[in-house]
Design an enzyme around this catalytic site. Structure first.
Site, PDB file in Angstrom:
ATOM      1  N   GLU A 177       3.122   5.047 -12.436  1.00 44.38           N
ATOM      2  CA  GLU A 177       3.374   3.800 -11.692  1.00 44.38           C
ATOM      3  C   GLU A 177       3.449   2.624 -12.651  1.00 44.38           C
ATOM      4  OE1 GLU A 177       4.334   4.490  -8.845  1.00 44.38           O
ATOM      5  OE2 GLU A 177       3.402   6.459  -8.702  1.00 44.38           O
TER       6      GLU A 177
ATOM      7  N   HIS B 121       6.749   2.406 -14.391  1.00 42.25           N
ATOM      8  CA  HIS B 121       7.828   1.900 -13.536  1.00 42.25           C
ATOM      9  C   HIS B 121       8.046   0.399 -13.717  1.00 42.25           C
ATOM     10  CE1 HIS B 121       9.551   4.993 -11.059  1.00 42.25           C
ATOM     11  NE2 HIS B 121       8.437   5.328 -10.426  1.00 42.25           N
TER      12      HIS B 121
HETATM   13  N1  HT7 Z   1       8.440   5.158  -6.138  1.00 39.55           N
HETATM   14  C1  HT7 Z   1       7.527   5.737  -5.189  1.00 39.55           C
HETATM   15  C2  HT7 Z   1       8.269   6.606  -4.269  1.00 39.55           C
HETATM   16  C3  HT7 Z   1       7.973   6.558  -2.783  1.00 39.55           C
HETATM   17  C4  HT7 Z   1       6.783   6.447  -2.087  1.00 39.55           C
HETATM   18  C5  HT7 Z   1       5.507   6.222  -2.462  1.00 39.55           C
HETATM   19  C6  HT7 Z   1       4.516   6.161  -1.453  1.00 39.55           C
HETATM   20  C7  HT7 Z   1       4.779   6.347  -0.135  1.00 39.55           C
HETATM   21  C8  HT7 Z   1       6.086   6.553   0.231  1.00 39.55           C
HETATM   22  C9  HT7 Z   1       7.068   6.590  -0.733  1.00 39.55           C
HETATM   23  N2  HT7 Z   1       8.379   6.756  -0.620  1.00 39.55           N
HETATM   24  C10 HT7 Z   1       8.896   6.740  -1.853  1.00 39.55           C
HETATM   25  C11 HT7 Z   1       6.468   6.517  -5.882  1.00 39.55           C
HETATM   26  C12 HT7 Z   1       6.794   6.909  -7.266  1.00 39.55           C
HETATM   27  O1  HT7 Z   1       7.633   7.740  -7.502  1.00 39.55           O
HETATM   28  O2  HT7 Z   1       6.252   6.364  -8.175  1.00 39.55           O
HETATM   29 ZN    ZN Z   2       8.077   7.128  -9.487  1.00 39.41          ZN
END
Ligand code: HT7
Ligand code: ZN
Length: 873
Positions: free
Chosen positions: A298, A301
């Site tokens: 995270e 990102h």
């Molecule tokens: N980028 C996020 C992806 C994600 C997510 C996270 C929590 C709940 C619902 C979600 N839908 C998509 C998480 C990650 O890949 O870091």
């Molecule tokens: Zn991610």
């Protein structure tokens, strides 16, 4: 529901440059005021209608440039709001009402316990306010959160707090400003009675960043590891990628009800509590490592995803594949690199290969979808990461880093595409990556058939490689990919890697050859001895590689390969050959005979003097039932279970004393630390114990009970409890489960482990246990962690989920039908095991399809609809 196509992409007609939000929080009726600073996109014509996404919103007011709109000046639909006539630049004010307490989908603004929190990726923001909910609309945000001061003392959002104060009626507010333009999927809000742990990080340019982890009070003692992981990740990203954090504050919040692991919202990461909280008494080594990896993911990102984001959701792997690659590299650097690779590849070859061979197979960049929530898949994440790894290996680390720097500087603050990323790599390295791009558009796992011949007279080794990618839904014909094969030729006399000469060029002893055609021949010259090839070292490409290795070849590679990954893989292949024979014997009702070569290989491993205990533990671990199934043309769950059990027990009987010695040699009473050496010793000790328990050896049972009762750390306790619970003796299982359940009744994350352990037992009562436990006070269908721990774990229990009476399938379908109403994102994920029906015998196929049909007859969410339709197509 309608499909959305990549080829239909157009820039938005209007963009938002600045977004001002005011939330007046109330569980049943939260008011959200939004002021959007809107302007026409320069590439779009004047006079187009303004279209905003919005779902489950009650509009209370709307005005443009301060002028309220008449009812005939806008239209509301199920999907959003349309205003036919707007100026080229204007202020849009709206006020809506939403009901967080009724939001069980956990997308948008919802309640978790007494807290309010948000999840906006991918399309949750449209459940908060009317907005162009697409990643290529990037705005700065100013957010005021108003809530009850007593029950919601903490009010958080993205960026920096700029103002706070008291309000009438016991309410208070905090205003947050995020100066970095972001798409709305990175918006976050948290309000609750939370406590924080605070630390600091000095960035490479000397700036002080305040780090905060916000949790419920009882979890204050479980944040140390996440905080230490965060600081390690921040330093690693500076040193490895030159990326510095860009705000003065970085916050993590732990939330109990969460659909996935965590979310990278700008400056305010929201985490599933299971992905952040650890303590030696409650979390296993695997959980400690998982937390470290997710915290890093995270955080990474912030650049690969936030500063540079995706133009549209088809580009999802742009941020996810790159970020998984970055988190895998980080974990490899701070832990055991070979074990990290073995773990990642084992998982990949089991789960992603299955996805790529099933009805929901899709390219790493899909070209259409109905529900983007269904595309947070192993293909997008893990195969996407393997593609980035191939790129790194193709161009070399220095050029890759130059390409990464170029990408971040050229596209900072923009929403871009996978081509933009790959073209930076091509530009920085001078490589032509045109054919390589096919990895992004072509689904399915390439199969490489390899064979080789040594010519004594010429001192040459001819290696012939043939590639073929099977048809996948919507893609009947495949083109040849550019596949990098890292290899060595191990001399059968010397046991050493031979010098490689190809087309007169000297390549060293470990090299990469490039397969670009359907079939290619590589002739290695000047080889004084016959070699055994060690192919696709380190899993150099996400492929299935078939080579007609004899068992002697594999035993030789297991003993001599200089590549640790391929040494492990040779052991796996050797075990798989033995397992194949035993599966056939079981099916044919013939007596099972254990392959002596496997026993001798294990004896050598157990009595050898390897100093890498972590790798040794992996080498002593048999391929999982799921991976064995992946290798079979038709899955026979019972034969696979029986054959694996037979191998395990045969090894345990023959090498009992050796396993016992390994167990004793790796006991350690020193205080728990999630450090590589300790983790390695624990995993080796626990692998040994699992062999001893497989034959329910008297001393083994005693050791398992002692280990359980000693309560030294959760890794050991959980492992012992699993072995006792999965034994054939209820007199071992029941008291241990009862004691554990009583001790940890207050801790939801430990209770999740308790659920999983019992429903994954091979004994015939697993399904009845699931039903019984669904009424347990600690279980709830609205909490995704509980659903995964109980139902998800049961669906991985191969012998019991695939019961011939179909009761396992029925139970899963019942749960999916319920979840379809409550939480479509989780419902769609839970169907996965049923979508794999084509891999099983006819009886099971019919039973699984009947359950899919039963689901299809319901009033379905787009998420479940899309998966079920594909599964039954
Ligand atoms: N980028 C996020 C992806 C994600 C997510 C996270 C929590 C709940 C619902 C979600 N839908 C998509 C998480 C990650 O890949 O870091
Ligand atoms: Zn991610």
């Amino acid at each position: 529901p309608q499909a959305i196509y990549l080829s239909d992409y157009r820039p938005p007609a209007y963009r938002v440059t600045h977004t001002e939000l005011t939330f007046d929080l109330d569980p049943a009726a939260t008011r959200v005021k939004a002021r959007l600073h809107v302007e026409r996109h320069p590439e779009r014509e004047a006079g187009e209608a303004l279209e905003l996404d919005g779902e489950q919103l009650t509009l209370k007011s709307i005005a443009i440039d301060g002028q309220p709109l008449e009812e005939d000046e806008y239209q509301l639909t199920e999907q959003g709001l349309r205003v036919a006539r707007v100026p080229s630049r204007f202020l849009l004010d709206t006020e809506v009402e939403i009901a967080p307490e009724r939001n069980t989908a956990l997308e948008g603004l919802y309640r978790s316990g007494g807290m309010f929190c948000t999840q906006c990726e991918a399309e949750g923001f449209r459940r908060i306010t009317f907005y162009p909910d697409r990643p290529d609309v990037m705005a700065t945000f100013s957010t005021t959160v108003i809530g009850d001061a007593a029950s919601l003392p903490v009010l958080l959002s993205n960026g920096n707090p700029v103002e706070k104060g008291e309000l009438p009626n016991g309410r208070h507010f905090v205003t947050w400003e995020d100066p970095h333009p972001k798409p709305c999927y990175l918006f976050a809000l948290v309000a609750g009675d939370l406590k924080k742990v605070e630390d600091h990080f000095t960035t490479m340019s000397g700036r002080d960043v305040t780090l905060q982890i916000w949790v419920e009070e009882e979890n204050l003692g479980k944040t140390d590891h996440a905080m230490a992981s965060l600081k390690r990740a921040m330093r690693w990203d500076e040193e490895t990628y030159g990326r510095e954090y860009d705000l003065d504050l970085f916050m993590i919040v732990a939330v109990n009800d969460f659909n996935m692991g965590a979310m990278e919202n700008k400056g305010l990461n929201i985490f599933n509590s299971a992905a952040v909280l650890t303590h030696p008494d409650t979390a296993t080594d695997a959980a400690f490592q998982r937390v470290e990896g997710i915290v890093a993911h995270e955080y990474f990102h912030n650049w690969s995803g936030n500063r540079v984001t995706c133009r549209d959701w088809f580009q999802l792997s742009l941020k996810e594949g790159f970020t998984v690659f970055r988190d895998q590299s980080f974990s490899a650097d701070v832990n055991s690199a070979p074990v990290k690779r073995i773990e990642d590849v084992s998982f990949f070859r089991t789960a992603q290969f299955a996805e790529d061979a099933g009805p929901t197979a899709h390219p790493v960049r899909p070209d259409h979808y109905i529900e983007i929530g269904n595309f947070y898949t192993l293909t997008i994440y893990e195969k996407g990461a393997e593609i980035v790894r191939m790129l790194r290996n193709l161009v070399g680390w220095e050029a890759f880093r130059r390409g990464s720097d170029l990408y971040f500087s050229r596209f900072d603050g923009q929403a871009v595409t996978i081509e933009d990323f790959v073209s930076c790599m091509a530009e920085a390295s001078g490589h032509n990556l045109d054919q390589f791009m096919l990895w992004y558009s072509q689904a399915g796992t390439p199969e490489i058939d390899a064979h080789g011949e040594y010519d004594y007279a010429r001192a040459e080794y001819r290696l012939i490689l043939r590639q073929r990618t099977p048809a996948t839904p919507g893609q009947p014909d495949k083109q040849a990919l550019h596949i990098p094969i890292r290899l060595g030729l191990v001399g059968t006399k010397s046991g050493r890697d031979l010098a490689l000469t190809l087309d007169g060029e000297s390549l060293g002893r470990d090299a990469v050859i490039h397969l670009r055609e359907d079939e290619q021949e590589f002739v290695f010259t000047d080889l004084a001895e016959a070699p055994v090839p060690s192919l696709a070292r380190g899993f150099s490409a996400p492929i299935k590689l078939n080579f007609p290795y004899s068992r002697e070849d594999l035993a030789f590679l297991l003993a001599n390969d200089s590549d640790g990954f391929n040494r492990w893989d040779a052991g796996q292949r050797l075990s798989l050959l033995a397992l194949d024979d035993l599966i056939a014997a079981h099916r044919n009702g013939v007596e099972k005979v254990m392959d002596g070569r496997v026993i001798e290989a294990f004896r050598t491993l157990l009595t050898g003097d390897t100093d890498d205990k972590a790798v040794l533990a992996e080498m002593l671990t048999l391929p999982s039932e799921a991976y064995i199934a992946e290798q079979q043309p038709l899955v026979d769950v019972d034969a696979i279970h029986a054959a694996r059990q037979f191998v395990k027990q045969s090894l345990a009987r023959t090498l009992r004393d050796e396993f016992l010695a390994v167990y004793q040699a790796n006991r350690d009473d020193s205080p728990y630390a999630p450090e590589p050496d300790q983790i390695a010793a624990r995993s080796l000790k626990n692998v040994a114990l699992s062999y001893l328990m497989s034959i329910e050896d008297e001393e083994g049972v005693e050791l398992a009970q002692q280990q359980f009762e000693a309560e030294h750390n959760m890794t050991d306790v959980r492992h012992a409890l699993t072995l006792l619970t999965h034994s054939s003796r209820d007199d071992l299982a029941d008291p241990a489960l009862k004691a554990f359940g009583r001790k940890w009744a207050h801790d939801p994350l430990v209770m999740d482990q308790w659920f999983s352990i019992q429903v994954s037992r091979p004994q015939a009562d697993a399904l009845e246990r699931v039903k019984f436990l669904m009424d347990h006070p600690a279980f709830s269908l609205t909490n995704p962690n509980k659903v995964r721990a109980l139902i998800g774990a049961f669906a991985q229990n191969r012998v019991n989920f695939h019961r011939l009476d179909g009761e396992g399938y029925k139970l899963l379908a019942d749960v999916v039908i319920e979840l379809n109403r409550l939480n479509p994102e989780i419902a769609a994920r839970m169907i996965t095991p049923l979508t794999r029906w084509a891999r099983y015998d006819e009886t099971r196929q019919e039973l699984m399809k009947a359950e899919l049909e039963r689901i299809r007859a319901e009033d379905l969410s787009p998420n479940v609809y899309e998966v079920v339709e594909k599964a039954l197509a």
